[in-house]
Design an enzyme around this catalytic site. Structure first.
Site, short mmCIF file in Angstrom:
data_model
loop_
_atom_site.label_atom_id
_atom_site.label_comp_id
_atom_site.label_asym_id
_atom_site.label_seq_id
_atom_site.Cartn_x
_atom_site.Cartn_y
_atom_site.Cartn_z
N GLY A 145 -2.52 -11.67 8.70
CA GLY A 145 -3.25 -12.00 9.91
C GLY A 145 -4.23 -13.14 9.73
O GLY A 145 -4.45 -13.94 10.65
N HIS A 147 -7.96 4.18 20.22
CA HIS A 147 -7.12 3.18 20.89
C HIS A 147 -7.58 2.90 22.32
O HIS A 147 -7.51 1.75 22.78
CB HIS A 147 -5.65 3.62 20.84
CG HIS A 147 -5.10 3.61 19.45
ND1 HIS A 147 -4.56 4.72 18.85
CD2 HIS A 147 -5.05 2.62 18.52
CE1 HIS A 147 -4.18 4.41 17.62
NE2 HIS A 147 -4.47 3.15 17.39
N ASP A 170 0.47 0.84 13.73
CA ASP A 170 0.83 2.15 14.28
C ASP A 170 1.23 2.07 15.75
O ASP A 170 1.87 2.98 16.28
CB ASP A 170 -0.34 3.13 14.13
CG ASP A 170 -1.62 2.61 14.77
OD1 ASP A 170 -1.72 2.63 16.01
OD2 ASP A 170 -2.52 2.18 14.02
N ASP A 208 -9.78 -0.63 6.47
CA ASP A 208 -11.12 -0.85 5.94
C ASP A 208 -11.19 -2.16 5.14
O ASP A 208 -10.15 -2.72 4.76
CB ASP A 208 -11.52 0.33 5.06
CG ASP A 208 -11.67 1.62 5.87
OD1 ASP A 208 -12.19 1.53 6.99
OD2 ASP A 208 -11.25 2.69 5.39
N GLN A 227 0.83 -1.20 0.00
CA GLN A 227 0.00 0.00 0.00
C GLN A 227 0.87 1.26 0.00
O GLN A 227 2.07 1.19 0.26
CB GLN A 227 -0.89 0.01 1.25
CG GLN A 227 -0.11 -0.05 2.55
CD GLN A 227 -0.88 -0.69 3.68
OE1 GLN A 227 -2.11 -0.66 3.70
NE2 GLN A 227 -0.17 -1.24 4.65
N ASP A 254 -7.54 -4.76 14.79
CA ASP A 254 -7.29 -3.33 14.55
C ASP A 254 -6.92 -3.17 13.09
O ASP A 254 -5.78 -2.83 12.74
CB ASP A 254 -6.16 -2.86 15.48
CG ASP A 254 -5.93 -1.36 15.40
OD1 ASP A 254 -6.70 -0.67 14.70
OD2 ASP A 254 -4.96 -0.89 16.03
#
Length: 286
Positions: free
Chosen positions: A138, A62, A86, A158, A31, A155
């Protein structure tokens, strides 16, 4: 010259933030990663042009993805974070001394590298000795796990691009299998406001309901996300997010927060009627 970051939220709606400077821009294997700096929101991260977090409001997301399940489950020892490159979810998790291990699975190692350098306010927990990083898919990682975790936090980005597989029924079923007998899964559940986002939210809810005996949705206000109205999914094998919340135990930890508190915890599960209708419309569809 005025420089602006603009993200399309709906066919006739865009969010624009004036940019002071661009700190990073590069295409990874998966990406495009960009980091900007702005006067109003501080530093912010975008992936493929979509807002992931800003320095100004990331604490809301978070805190709500972590502290809600941690106030419910009485004995979290092992946690799996899927996505979350992140580091914000990890930052909140390491505040709990009883957690023994945090496995973070992020498909794009470059996201972690960039956040370590440019977003230290979220990436500050990666060096905790309880944290182990896995740079892989994942979906494939969780498929290999069985009764391993007390808590799974999805987490993710989209439901398209690198995050698309993390919204499938197969994935949620594998998360169920990867959890211990009283485990909890929390996922970012998209927004219910704009039509395209609401459809993605309904699809995720329909699949989670079919995988977990307890499935509820809660909300938070995140200004830079589409419509500002954001949902989280709470799915559990045993614990109810309200009946089993231990207010006294959570308060005794003395964890300072800027958004989450136990009163807000209860209120977050009181959803607007239009959201309740969207959820009920898909709960019993095969």
């Amino acid at each position: 010259m005025d420089l602006w970051f603009t993200e399309k939220h709906a066919p006739g709606v865009k969010l624009s933030i004036r940019v002071d400077r661009q700190l990073y821009s590069r295409q990874s294997e998966f990406q495009r990663i960009d980091v900007f700096e702005s006067e109003e929101f501080g530093r912010f991260l975008t992936l493929d042009g979509y807002m992931m977090l800003t320095e100004r409001d990331e604490f809301i997301y978070h805190e709500m993805i972590v502290h809600v399940p941690m106030a419910v489950h009485p004995k979290v020892r092992r946690v799996l974070v899927i996505g979350g490159g992140d580091g914000g979810a990890v930052r909140e998790l390491i505040r709990y001394p009883e957690i023994e291990r945090i496995d973070l699975v992020e498909i794009d190692e470059q996201v972690v590298t960039v956040c370590r350098e440019h977003l230290p306010f979220t990436a500050c927990g990666f060096d905790d000795p309880r944290v182990k990083l896995y740079f892989q898919d994942g979906l494939k990682f969780v498929r290999r796990q069985s009764e391993e975790y007390d808590l799974i936090l999805v987490d993710s980005t989209d439901p398209f691009g690198p995050g698309e597989g993390l919204f499938t029924r197969e994935f949620y079923g594998n998360c169920y299998k990867a959890l211990k007998e009283d485990g909890i899964m929390v996922n970012q559940h998209e927004s219910p406001f704009y039509a395209v986002d609401a459809l993605a939210m309904q699809r995720a809810h329909k699949r989670i309901v079919k995988s977990f005996p307890i499935s509820r949705v809660y909300q938070a206000h995140i200004p830079t996300y589409p419509s500002g109205h954001w949902l989280f999914g709470f799915a559990s094998k045993e614990y109810h997010p309200l009946k089993d919340m231990d207010t006294k135990r959570w308060k005794e930890r003395g964890i300072p927060t800027r958004y989450y508190n136990t009163k807000l915890h209860r209120g977050a599960f009181a959803l607007p009627n239009y959201v309740e209708e969207l959820l009920k419309n898909v709960e019993h569809i095969d």
